[in-house]
Design an enzyme around this catalytic site. Structure first.
Site, mmCIF file in Angstrom:
data_model
loop_
_atom_site.group_PDB
_atom_site.id
_atom_site.type_symbol
_atom_site.label_atom_id
_atom_site.label_comp_id
_atom_site.label_asym_id
_atom_site.label_seq_id
_atom_site.Cartn_x
_atom_site.Cartn_y
_atom_site.Cartn_z
ATOM 1 N N PRO A 45 9.447 17.380 -24.248
ATOM 2 C CA PRO A 45 8.991 18.395 -23.451
ATOM 3 C C PRO A 45 8.516 19.828 -24.379
ATOM 4 O O PRO A 45 9.508 20.352 -25.104
ATOM 5 C CB PRO A 45 10.032 18.666 -22.551
ATOM 6 C CG PRO A 45 11.048 17.729 -22.536
ATOM 7 C CD PRO A 45 10.854 17.013 -24.049
ATOM 8 N N CYS A 48 15.905 25.309 -25.852
ATOM 9 C CA CYS A 48 14.864 26.221 -26.163
ATOM 10 C C CYS A 48 14.899 27.540 -26.727
ATOM 11 O O CYS A 48 16.076 28.345 -26.782
ATOM 12 C CB CYS A 48 14.247 26.505 -24.866
ATOM 13 S SG CYS A 48 12.781 27.781 -25.005
ATOM 14 N N ASN A 78 15.678 14.737 -32.714
ATOM 15 C CA ASN A 78 14.544 15.512 -32.364
ATOM 16 C C ASN A 78 14.274 16.496 -33.553
ATOM 17 O O ASN A 78 15.539 16.949 -34.073
ATOM 18 C CB ASN A 78 14.598 16.241 -31.046
ATOM 19 C CG ASN A 78 13.439 16.949 -30.727
ATOM 20 O OD1 ASN A 78 13.554 18.140 -29.956
ATOM 21 N ND2 ASN A 78 12.357 16.628 -31.006
ATOM 22 N N GLY A 79 13.166 16.561 -34.012
ATOM 23 C CA GLY A 79 12.665 17.614 -35.046
ATOM 24 C C GLY A 79 12.113 16.979 -36.365
ATOM 25 O O GLY A 79 12.983 16.263 -37.106
#
Length: 321
Positions: free
Chosen positions: A17, A101, A201-202
């Site tokens: 997202p 976030c 992730n990343g």
């Protein structure tokens, strides 16, 4: 077959997202291009703001996925619980809690990755929300608030003890934002100790990198974010590479069909004025993938309204043909 709680998932490659980017049209396109499943843009947990156009737009989806996952962010157990209950009422299959976030406007209200500074609060939130709903709760987070004090191993233990059903870890601390390179060492440690699915992730920017990360960390799946911008076919490429050890680039006509389909979806989803803005943003990313950044900018900058965008689409057709 990957499973989160009682929900069986079709695969392990997820469109990460990204607020203002992974809207309903793009999530649909990503699924067409091989994303196993997708997740809503981040939604505020403050229910009194859900009547706003932005939130209503993020909740609406003309291309309703078979597995509806809503991501929410908030700063207290009470507001997050209220939002989770509402998500379940409107048909969510899974709820993802955002504690990753790094944006200032999110962290300034002590939401997102700011929560990682207060492990007791993380514990209260996760225990409260998993008890409040019957659908699975998953957590998306980072290595910690700062590179000096990464606490993801503790956060992961808290999450699992609270009956969180899956964990996604971005390989940076909050103070890194998106700078430098992602680190996977702590993700590997968390996965080794965890009995729930863990996603990395990343900086997963290619099929080769995807395989490297999975082999190193032993994670159950991957979230693909910025690498999918203008490049949604990366999901099928990764899947092919993980399965067969090889992959091919889509031919230029296949890419053209995806671009035009994406534009059609954008104009179905948004009023004309907003649609133009979103279309321009995504088209620029597509052009950067197809050509050099300088050439993409040269083609792109003059188109600002529907008439000009229509001309632009024709030009895109001519360029791709």
């Amino acid at each position: 077959m990957l499973q989160i709680g009682k929900i069986k998932l079709p695969g392990n490659l997820v469109l990460s997202p990204m607020a203002g980017v992974t809207d309903a049209p793009y999530r649909y396109i990503a699924r067409l291009c091989g994303a196993s499943y997708t997740i809503s843009e981040m939604i505020t947990s403050q229910l009194h703001l859900w009547s706003s156009y932005k939130t209503q737009n993020r909740l609406q989806d003309l291309w309703e996925p078979p597995i509806k996952i809503l991501q929410i962010a908030g700063a207290s157990p009470e507001v997050i619980v209220d939002a989770a209950i509402k998500c379940e009422e409107i048909g969510a299959s899974i709820i993802e809690i955002n504690m990753g976030c790094p944006a200032k406007k999110v962290c300034n209200v002590l939401a997102g990755s700011a929560l990682l500074k207060d492990e007791d609060l993380v514990k209260k939130i996760l225990h409260a929300v998993t008890k409040a709903v019957s659908i699975p709760i998953i957590l998306k987070t980072r290595l910690g608030w700062s590179t000096e004090l990464p606490n993801i191993e503790t956060i992961a233990q808290i999450a699992e003890a609270a009956n969180v059903q899956a964990l996604t870890i971005h390989g940076r601390a909050r103070d890194q934002l998106y700078n430098g390179t992602a680190s996977y060492d702590l993700i590997a440690k968390v996965k080794q100790k965890s009995s729930i699915p863990v996603f990395a992730n990343g900086d997963i920017i290619s099929p080769e990198k995807a395989k490297e990360v999975i082999e190193y960390t032993k994670v159950d799946g991957l979230y693909i974010g910025r690498a999918a911008l203008g490049n949604p076919w990366i999901f099928k490429q990764i899947e092919a590479y993980l399965t067969t050890g090889t992959y091919t680039n889509n031919n230029i006509l296949d890419k053209k069909q995806i671009i035009i389909k994406h534009l059609e979806c954008i104009f179905l989803h948004y009023p004309e004025v907003l649609a133009c803005g979103y279309a321009r943003k995504h088209i620029k990313w597509y052009l950067v993938q197809l050509y050099s950044k300088d050439k993409a900018n040269l083609i792109f900058t003059q188109f600002i309204n529907l008439q000009a965008l229509t001309q632009f689409i024709v030009q895109v057709n001519l360029c791709i043909n």
